[in-house]
Design a protein around this motif. Sequence first.
Motif, mmCIF file in Angstrom:
data_model
loop_
_atom_site.group_PDB
_atom_site.id
_atom_site.type_symbol
_atom_site.label_atom_id
_atom_site.label_comp_id
_atom_site.label_asym_id
_atom_site.label_seq_id
_atom_site.Cartn_x
_atom_site.Cartn_y
_atom_site.Cartn_z
ATOM 1 N N GLU A 91 0.826 -1.194 0.000
ATOM 2 C CA GLU A 91 0.000 0.000 0.000
ATOM 3 C C GLU A 91 0.861 1.246 0.000
ATOM 4 O OE1 GLU A 91 -2.409 -0.265 3.404
ATOM 5 O OE2 GLU A 91 -3.611 -1.947 2.683
ATOM 6 N N ARG A 92 0.243 2.358 -0.378
ATOM 7 C CA ARG A 92 0.942 3.641 -0.406
ATOM 8 C C ARG A 92 1.161 4.138 1.004
ATOM 9 N NH1 ARG A 92 -0.923 8.812 -0.267
ATOM 10 N NH2 ARG A 92 -3.068 8.064 -0.407
ATOM 11 N N ASN A 93 2.390 4.617 1.276
ATOM 12 C CA ASN A 93 2.690 5.200 2.581
ATOM 13 C C ASN A 93 2.052 6.578 2.686
ATOM 14 O OD1 ASN A 93 3.841 6.186 4.922
ATOM 15 N ND2 ASN A 93 5.830 5.209 4.545
ATOM 16 N N ARG A 94 1.261 6.798 3.707
ATOM 17 C CA ARG A 94 0.555 8.048 3.861
ATOM 18 C C ARG A 94 1.408 9.139 4.497
ATOM 19 N NH1 ARG A 94 -4.385 6.709 7.438
ATOM 20 N NH2 ARG A 94 -2.723 5.689 8.587
ATOM 21 N N GLY A 95 2.610 8.781 4.977
ATOM 22 C CA GLY A 95 3.446 9.773 5.640
ATOM 23 C C GLY A 95 3.011 9.968 7.082
ATOM 24 N N LEU A 96 3.739 10.816 7.807
ATOM 25 C CA LEU A 96 3.444 11.055 9.212
ATOM 26 C C LEU A 96 2.155 11.852 9.356
ATOM 27 C CD1 LEU A 96 6.995 11.928 10.558
ATOM 28 C CD2 LEU A 96 5.806 9.732 10.653
ATOM 29 N N VAL A 97 1.256 11.355 10.222
ATOM 30 C CA VAL A 97 0.008 12.054 10.467
ATOM 31 C C VAL A 97 0.227 13.207 11.429
ATOM 32 C CG1 VAL A 97 -2.329 11.832 11.364
ATOM 33 C CG2 VAL A 97 -1.326 9.983 10.012
ATOM 34 N N ARG A 98 1.019 12.993 12.492
ATOM 35 C CA ARG A 98 1.284 14.010 13.501
ATOM 36 C C ARG A 98 2.736 14.479 13.414
ATOM 37 N NH1 ARG A 98 -2.754 13.063 17.449
ATOM 38 N NH2 ARG A 98 -4.608 12.396 16.286
ATOM 39 N N VAL A 99 2.941 15.776 13.306
ATOM 40 C CA VAL A 99 4.304 16.318 13.168
ATOM 41 C C VAL A 99 4.564 17.449 14.159
ATOM 42 C CG1 VAL A 99 4.510 15.667 10.737
ATOM 43 C CG2 VAL A 99 3.560 17.914 11.335
ATOM 44 N N GLY A 100 3.767 17.526 15.211
ATOM 45 C CA GLY A 100 4.011 18.526 16.234
ATOM 46 C C GLY A 100 3.605 19.935 15.853
ATOM 47 N N CYS A 101 2.611 20.101 15.004
ATOM 48 C CA CYS A 101 2.167 21.434 14.605
ATOM 49 C C CYS A 101 1.592 22.176 15.812
ATOM 50 C CB CYS A 101 1.110 21.336 13.498
ATOM 51 S SG CYS A 101 0.522 22.936 12.904
ATOM 52 N N LYS A 102 1.925 23.463 15.936
ATOM 53 C CA LYS A 102 1.520 24.253 17.096
ATOM 54 C C LYS A 102 0.250 25.080 16.858
ATOM 55 C CE LYS A 102 5.168 22.934 19.374
ATOM 56 N NZ LYS A 102 5.040 21.961 20.485
ATOM 57 N N ALA A 103 -0.280 25.086 15.647
ATOM 58 C CA ALA A 103 -1.460 25.902 15.352
ATOM 59 C C ALA A 103 -2.648 25.455 16.208
ATOM 60 C CB ALA A 103 -1.807 25.809 13.877
ATOM 61 N N LYS A 104 -3.328 26.415 16.848
ATOM 62 C CA LYS A 104 -4.452 26.049 17.702
ATOM 63 C C LYS A 104 -5.274 27.280 18.073
ATOM 64 C CE LYS A 104 -1.624 26.272 21.900
ATOM 65 N NZ LYS A 104 -1.115 25.516 23.058
#
Length: 383
Positions: A91-104
């Motif tokens: 299957e295709r690798n979807r990449g990292l779902v969580r990367v520590g984004c600070k937007a909130k």
Amino acid sequence: MLDDTGTQLYTPQVVEQKKPNVKHEFQTIEEAFQFYNAYARECGFSARMSTSKIKKGTNELIRKQFVCFKEGETNEHYQKKEKHTVQRSGERNRGLVRVGCKAKMTVVKSQTGPNWIVSQFVEEDNHALATPSKIHLLRSHRVVSAAKRGLSQQLSKANIPMCQQIRVLEIEAGGPQNIGCVEKDIRNYGQREEKNPTFYFKYELDEESRLVRCFWADPFARRSYHFFGDVLVFDTTYNTNKYDMIFAPLVGVNHHGQTVIFGCALLSGEKTESFIWLFNQLLDAMPRDAPQVIITDQDPAMTKAIAQVLPSTCHRYCIWHILNKFAEKINTMVYQDNYHWFKNIICNSETIEEFETSWAELLKNSNLGDNTWLRQMYEIYNK
């Protein structure tokens, strides 16, 4: 706003208008999330609800946080497991779902009323943002509208394959980026269909028992016509199946400026008799009288049918179809030099006198007074 290559993604002025501000108030949590999600859409990321805080003793919700979908860190064990699964299954690798984004954005319950107040807003992103053409693929922005659900249900009942249904939706929306969902979302709604006794449909067969025309309208479409059927748009642009039957949706606009479906038809040809049959079915199916206005392309057979079945309905030609013909009806060089003037006169003239004066002057200056098609258009306008 720029992506990581320096390419402009979204207009800064629009993003600024959508940006939350501390002290901004909302009546409900849902309203606050909708606002933040709209801002996320303009920026190019997906939003989700995150942590909450409950007041001790009463279990009352007093704080809620909304974050970027890539907030947090992906568990290392999960990364290894996903990598192993991808290698094994291909299957295709979807990449990292969580990367520590600070937007909130954080909202807290007002102490003096029922409202929710923005207490914190962080706009920092640490990952590539989706381009406008890809934003509909992000989870929080994938929405199947009621109109799209209704159209998909009607097309499914006519045995039109899902791939062709998606193509119809793309054409109607002006491109796949404007549909607001993906094929999987449409399929999920299609699986929930149930038979409804108030579903209206009629069809006709030829001497060899082959389908030559059919019309259908579900309860939602008929109810929409009850409220918004004063203006109807009819277009036979689409060929949707291997039998070359023409797909003909009858649509309108609701009080939110959204497209609503009144009914759909499949016709074996653009003949007057087919359109007469279709308009009669429309009148039989709907809970109110004929539309006050109908907008169509310049099909002669359609014009004859409207005059016969809908004599009291004001018939107007679609401005989009007319403007699209300028490129093929006028010399290329003359078209490039004068098209914007023609469009401005047609769309922005405020009085009959202003239009006729400007039209005559433009024909004279562009040497198009002898153009047969323009003369025909002017004659139609004068009728």
